[in-house]
Design an enzyme around this catalytic site. Structure first.
Site, PDB file in Angstrom:
ATOM      1  N   SER A 246       0.834  -1.200   0.000  1.00 19.29           N
ATOM      2  CA  SER A 246       0.000   0.000   0.000  1.00 19.29           C
ATOM      3  C   SER A 246       0.871   1.253   0.000  1.00 19.29           C
ATOM      4  O   SER A 246       1.679   1.444  -0.904  1.00 19.29           O
ATOM      5  CB  SER A 246      -0.947  -0.046   1.196  1.00 19.29           C
ATOM      6  OG  SER A 246      -1.936   0.947   1.097  1.00 19.29           O
ATOM      7  N   ASP A 333      -9.723  -5.087  -4.504  1.00 22.19           N
ATOM      8  CA  ASP A 333      -9.102  -4.157  -3.566  1.00 22.19           C
ATOM      9  C   ASP A 333      -9.933  -2.865  -3.518  1.00 22.19           C
ATOM     10  O   ASP A 333     -10.031  -2.154  -4.517  1.00 22.19           O
ATOM     11  CB  ASP A 333      -7.674  -3.846  -4.019  1.00 22.19           C
ATOM     12  CG  ASP A 333      -6.879  -3.094  -2.965  1.00 22.19           C
ATOM     13  OD1 ASP A 333      -7.488  -2.331  -2.190  1.00 22.19           O
ATOM     14  OD2 ASP A 333      -5.651  -3.263  -2.913  1.00 22.19           O
ATOM     15  N   HIS A 372      -7.709  -5.719   0.205  1.00 19.17           N
ATOM     16  CA  HIS A 372      -6.520  -4.867   0.237  1.00 19.17           C
ATOM     17  C   HIS A 372      -5.355  -5.468   1.012  1.00 19.17           C
ATOM     18  O   HIS A 372      -4.192  -5.146   0.726  1.00 19.17           O
ATOM     19  CB  HIS A 372      -6.888  -3.508   0.844  1.00 19.17           C
ATOM     20  CG  HIS A 372      -5.764  -2.523   0.878  1.00 19.17           C
ATOM     21  ND1 HIS A 372      -5.122  -2.071  -0.264  1.00 19.17           N
ATOM     22  CD2 HIS A 372      -5.130  -1.905   1.919  1.00 19.17           C
ATOM     23  CE1 HIS A 372      -4.172  -1.215   0.069  1.00 19.17           C
ATOM     24  NE2 HIS A 372      -4.149  -1.101   1.382  1.00 19.17           N
TER      25      HIS A 372
END
Length: 470
Positions: A246, A333, A372
């Site tokens: 991320s 995601d 995610h």
């Protein structure tokens, strides 16, 4: 009417009581007249009282409705005013936008002692504290391979540092925003990587967790560089891989670009759920939905990010990276859209900096529900990171990261033992120039021998007519 009839009634009573004979017929008439008047008085107001009560109740109901509508209008105007005021507030105070990007003040899970990683099930992990700069201290966790679990019990920091020079490869993990190095999904990933035979070194950037300092992109990158150099001093010739997740992918590409510029690149770079740059990510984030079509969205929301010195330009950094690259992204995601990860791959694949290295994109189907931060649950991950030895190649007994994901070269021939889109069976995307003599930095060419002619023909037939996808 009662007042007027009252004297007449009293006179009639007095006459009746006195027994006057002259009061006979007149008294009867007077008595009848009095009773009629009394009945009229009593019956007169009767129907009017319910009507008055109904009118009063209706007025009270209307009053309540008007009060409710007034309060709803006040709430609506307040929300509308707040909706309009927030963009101006963010424009005037860019630090708010920086806080929303880092979310370092959100420390989840709460009430855990980061000095005791064993409380999170990491009994083979040691907690360190390093000092990248003056007045900056960062907390570090070092997890040794699971096979050393028993030996690691009760050992001190010196033993863990010496363990980095063993024959096991090392992964430097850079986490995303919010939370700490003790986040649940992060701990689970450490366990998976440790079970595959890797040292896992992770840390909290300055301002996160129990690390001291003020968050900034420059500071986060410098912290990562300091930890990488600290590892290299102790690891010797062991491979060191960098894994970013991320927001950590922005730190990872910043770090690797700097390492490549000073000609000390890592052995490979893994990006999990990456984005192209922070502006595109902010525009695609679910929180931006309510303002995405607000007039002047870029000026109000995106320009303050840039003015705060926050870029995390992955799309620009990958053009200057010269090491093997693996991108992992789940189709479902909700935080970093899948198309941003694919777009980053499309930028990196044809880049000249990767002409001698493999670039691989592995998507995970939305039906798997990895979203995610749950790619660590994939049963394919061990196969991606540690494939079985190949025939005709003298494979090392220790795990070799990304051999299957990035392919290997035997006697100048390119093989792919890669899984496709995980969960669908479709081929994964990859890019590397055929015939490159440095297609994989992870498998030395001298350790591979060419197979028999029929095997080479089988490989050529397998890839015939299937162009490289970029």
């Amino acid at each position: 009417m009662r007042k007027r009839t009252e004297p007449v009634a009293l006179e009639h009573e007095r006459r009746t009581a006195s027994g006057s004979p002259s009061a006979g017929p007149a008294a009867a008439a007077l008595d009848a007249d009095c009773r009629l008047k009394q009945n009229l008085c009593l019956a007169g107001p009767g129907p009017a009282e319910p009507r008055c009560a109904g009118d009063a109740g209706m007025k009270r109901a209307l009053g309540r409705r008007k009060g409710l509508c007034f309060r709803l209008r006040k709430i609506l105007f307040f929300v509308l005013g707040l909706y309009v005021a927030i963009p101006f507030l963010i424009k005037l105070c860019p630090g708010i936008q920086a806080k929303l990007i880092f979310l370092n003040f959100v420390r989840v899970p709460y009430f855990i002692d980061l000095k005791r990683p064993q409380d999170q099930g990491l009994n083979h992990t040691c907690n360190y504290y390093l000092q990248p700069e003056e007045d900056v201290t960062i907390g570090v966790w070092h997890t040794v391979p699971t096979v050393w679990w028993k030996n690691a019990q009760g050992k001190d920091q010196m033993w863990y540092e010496d363990a980095l020079s063993s024959s096991h490869p090392i992964i430097l993990y850079l986490h995303g925003n919010a939370g700490t190095r003790g986040g649940d999904h992060r701990v689970e990933l450490y366990k998976v990587l440790s079970s595959l035979g890797y040292h896992v070194v992770t840390f909290d950037y300055r301002g996160w967790g129990d690390s001291v300092g003020t968050p900034s992109e420059r500071g986060m990158t410098y912290d990562a560089l300091h930890v990488f150099d600290w590892i290299k001093v102790r690891s010797g010739d062991n491979p060191v891989y960098i894994w970013g997740h991320s927001l950590g992918t922005g730190v990872a590409t910043n770090l690797v670009r700097r390492l490549c510029e000073r000609e000390t690149p890592p052995d490979a770079l893994i990006l999990e759920s990456p984005f192209t740059n922070i502006r595109e990510e902010a525009k695609s984030h679910p929180f931006s939905v309510i303002y995405r079509y607000f007039p002047g969205f870029d000026w109000f929301f995106l320009d303050p990010i840039t003015s705060s010195g926050i870029q995390f330009a992955n799309d620009e950094n990958v053009k200057h990276i010269s090491c093997s690259l693996l991108i992992l992204h789940a189709e479902d995601d909700p935080v970093v859209p899948f198309q941003l990860g694919r777009k980053l791959y499309n930028i990196a694949a044809p880049s000249r900096s990767f002409r001698d290295f493999k670039v691989q994109f592995i998507p995970f189907h939305s039906d798997l529900g990895y979203r995610h931060k749950y790619i660590y649950k994939s049963p394919e991950l061990p196969r991606i990171l540690r494939p079985p030895p190949r025939p005709n190649c003298r494979a090392s007994a220790e795990p070799r990261l990304l051999e299957s994901a990035l392919g290997e070269m035997c006697a100048g021939e390119l093989h792919l033992g890669i899984p496709g889109e995980v969960g669908t069976g479709t081929p994964a995307l990859s890019c590397s120039p055929p015939g490159s003599m440095k297609a994989s930095a992870l498998v030395p060419l001298s350790s591979c021998q060419p197979g028999p002619p029929e095997m080479r023909l089988e490989r050529e037939h397998r890839f015939q007519g299937r162009p490289w996808q970029t």
